[in-house]
Design a protein around this motif. Structure first.
Motif, PDB file in Angstrom:
ATOM      1  N   PRO A  74       0.788  -1.230   0.000  1.00 32.01           N
ATOM      2  CA  PRO A  74       0.000   0.000   0.000  1.00 32.01           C
ATOM      3  C   PRO A  74       0.822   1.283   0.000  1.00 32.01           C
ATOM      4  O   PRO A  74       0.268   2.350  -0.204  1.00 32.01           O
ATOM      5  N   HIS A  75       2.124   1.199   0.170  1.00 25.21           N
ATOM      6  CA  HIS A  75       2.870   2.452   0.229  1.00 25.21           C
ATOM      7  C   HIS A  75       3.558   2.818  -1.075  1.00 25.21           C
ATOM      8  O   HIS A  75       4.156   3.869  -1.204  1.00 25.21           O
ATOM      9  N   GLN A  76       3.450   1.927  -2.059  1.00 28.46           N
ATOM     10  CA  GLN A  76       3.964   2.299  -3.365  1.00 28.46           C
ATOM     11  C   GLN A  76       2.996   3.261  -4.039  1.00 28.46           C
ATOM     12  O   GLN A  76       1.808   3.245  -3.751  1.00 28.46           O
ATOM     13  N   PRO A  77       3.497   4.063  -4.981  1.00 25.45           N
ATOM     14  CA  PRO A  77       2.558   4.897  -5.731  1.00 25.45           C
ATOM     15  C   PRO A  77       1.646   4.032  -6.588  1.00 25.45           C
ATOM     16  O   PRO A  77       2.000   2.900  -6.944  1.00 25.45           O
ATOM     17  N   CYS A  78       0.501   4.553  -6.944  1.00 23.13           N
ATOM     18  CA  CYS A  78      -0.532   3.714  -7.546  1.00 23.13           C
ATOM     19  C   CYS A  78      -0.546   3.748  -9.077  1.00 23.13           C
ATOM     20  O   CYS A  78      -1.554   3.400  -9.684  1.00 23.13           O
ATOM     21  N   GLY A  79       0.554   4.124  -9.697  1.00 28.72           N
ATOM     22  CA  GLY A  79       0.577   4.216 -11.156  1.00 28.72           C
ATOM     23  C   GLY A  79       0.170   2.949 -11.877  1.00 28.72           C
ATOM     24  O   GLY A  79      -0.566   3.001 -12.864  1.00 28.72           O
TER      25      GLY A  79
ATOM     26  N   ASP B 116       0.155   9.183  -8.818  1.00 29.64           N
ATOM     27  CA  ASP B 116       1.318   9.507  -7.995  1.00 29.64           C
ATOM     28  C   ASP B 116       1.045   9.543  -6.491  1.00 29.64           C
ATOM     29  O   ASP B 116       1.851  10.008  -5.718  1.00 29.64           O
ATOM     30  N   HIS B 117      -0.094   9.050  -6.096  1.00 27.63           N
ATOM     31  CA  HIS B 117      -0.304   8.936  -4.651  1.00 27.63           C
ATOM     32  C   HIS B 117      -0.125   7.473  -4.250  1.00 27.63           C
ATOM     33  O   HIS B 117       0.057   6.598  -5.105  1.00 27.63           O
ATOM     34  N   ALA B 118      -0.192   7.170  -2.955  1.00 21.26           N
ATOM     35  CA  ALA B 118       0.044   5.805  -2.493  1.00 21.26           C
ATOM     36  C   ALA B 118      -1.184   4.928  -2.725  1.00 21.26           C
ATOM     37  O   ALA B 118      -2.317   5.412  -2.800  1.00 21.26           O
ATOM     38  N   ILE B 119      -0.908   3.634  -2.891  1.00 19.81           N
ATOM     39  CA  ILE B 119      -1.986   2.687  -3.173  1.00 19.81           C
ATOM     40  C   ILE B 119      -3.049   2.674  -2.076  1.00 19.81           C
ATOM     41  O   ILE B 119      -4.222   2.514  -2.345  1.00 19.81           O
ATOM     42  N   GLU B 120      -2.615   2.896  -0.856  1.00 16.79           N
ATOM     43  CA  GLU B 120      -3.622   2.834   0.214  1.00 16.79           C
ATOM     44  C   GLU B 120      -4.696   3.905   0.050  1.00 16.79           C
ATOM     45  O   GLU B 120      -5.785   3.784   0.564  1.00 16.79           O
ATOM     46  N   ASP B 121      -4.364   4.966  -0.694  1.00 22.59           N
ATOM     47  CA  ASP B 121      -5.353   6.016  -0.917  1.00 22.59           C
ATOM     48  C   ASP B 121      -5.998   5.930  -2.306  1.00 22.59           C
ATOM     49  O   ASP B 121      -6.720   6.824  -2.707  1.00 22.59           O
ATOM     50  N   CYS B 122      -5.676   4.866  -3.035  1.00 22.33           N
ATOM     51  CA  CYS B 122      -6.051   4.820  -4.449  1.00 22.33           C
ATOM     52  C   CYS B 122      -7.533   4.532  -4.636  1.00 22.33           C
ATOM     53  O   CYS B 122      -8.071   3.564  -4.122  1.00 22.33           O
TER      54      CYS B 122
END
Lengths: 138, 138
Positions: A74-79, B116-122
């Motif tokens: 979950p802390h990687q960017p969501c690209g 470009d945000h983190a997956i946990e917020d995706c």
DNA sequence: TATGTATCTCCAGAGACTATAGGTTTGGAG
DNA sequence: CTCCAAACCTATAGTCTCTGGAGATACATA
């Protein structure tokens, strides 16, 4: 703790399909009762809802597997997540375009056929035989 | 007389697919050369074009088999032919409606995600997990 | 305890192809 | 005419996403 049948009723996913998803690695192997029956928790219910939802949207098993893997970091960017959904959006739009052309052609074909003339004169059959009668390409 | 490869090139239908159609009873068993290779005529080319065209329109094998059978009784009224094409038109329209809903939902999902945000917020992941975030039904 | 429903595993089938293996035929170049 | 590569043959298995059945075991209720 939910049985596989409970899970099935709550999500609308058939029992064999749940086992299939487990086999495909979308659902973690469930805990088992003493008698070897699968037992699920709320977490599994959410995961299955995720899978069902993604399938309804037309994502295939491997895309879903990818999304699940990504969601566990979950802390990687969501690209990547964005890319998967975006790719899918493109393919959905393409499908819609194709189907619209088919719709037009079928409409045209059907409208020439009132059902009471002989098959040898039927526009449906003639259109299917002769692509040249089509308006567009497909 | 055309070989199966010639037929394939002219119609864009792959060789194994032509053999498959023969097996499924859509194409009559072809004549054979002395060495047992299939030999086709113009008639077969037209039949295969018919099949290809109908498949492109999304008709399934059994519907096509039905149409072919009907087309071989050219003096009957064409009501059944009309029905097959009409039924198919209905199902094509239904598919389009479903896909349009999916398109809207995917658009909504993707538009919230700039990568470009983190997956946990995706939003993609959250939308897929929680059907309640969807606008419509599907 | 007895009965009926739910679950287990394993396997087969659907639909529309596609691919592979191992062998034969064909058609053109030398 | 001979040779060789390409095309062809059959039969079988694999793809993808489930779905259904058989036969055996577990669970819940009267």
């Amino acid at each position: 703790m939910l049985s596989i049948g409970d899970l099935s009723k709550r999500t609308g996913v058939k029992v064999p399909t749940i086992r299939y998803y487990e086999q495909m690695g979308l659902l973690a192997a469930a805990e088992r009762s003493e008698g070897n029956q699968r037992r699920y928790e709320r977490q599994d219910l959410e995961r299955l809802a995720f899978i069902r939802h993604a399938r309804d949207l037309g994502l295939d098993i491997s895309a879903i597997r990818e999304l699940i893997a990504l969601s566990q970091h979950p802390h990687q960017p969501c690209g990547d997540v964005d890319r998967i959904a975006g790719d899918h959006l493109v393919s959905v739009r393409e499908k819609i375009e194709k189907l619209k052309k088919l719709e037009q052609e079928l409409e045209r074909i059907v409208s020439h056929c009132n059902g009471d003339h002989a098959i040898e004169d039927c526009y449906v059959i003639r259109s299917l035989s002769d692509h040249g009668l089509c308006d567009g390409e497909h």
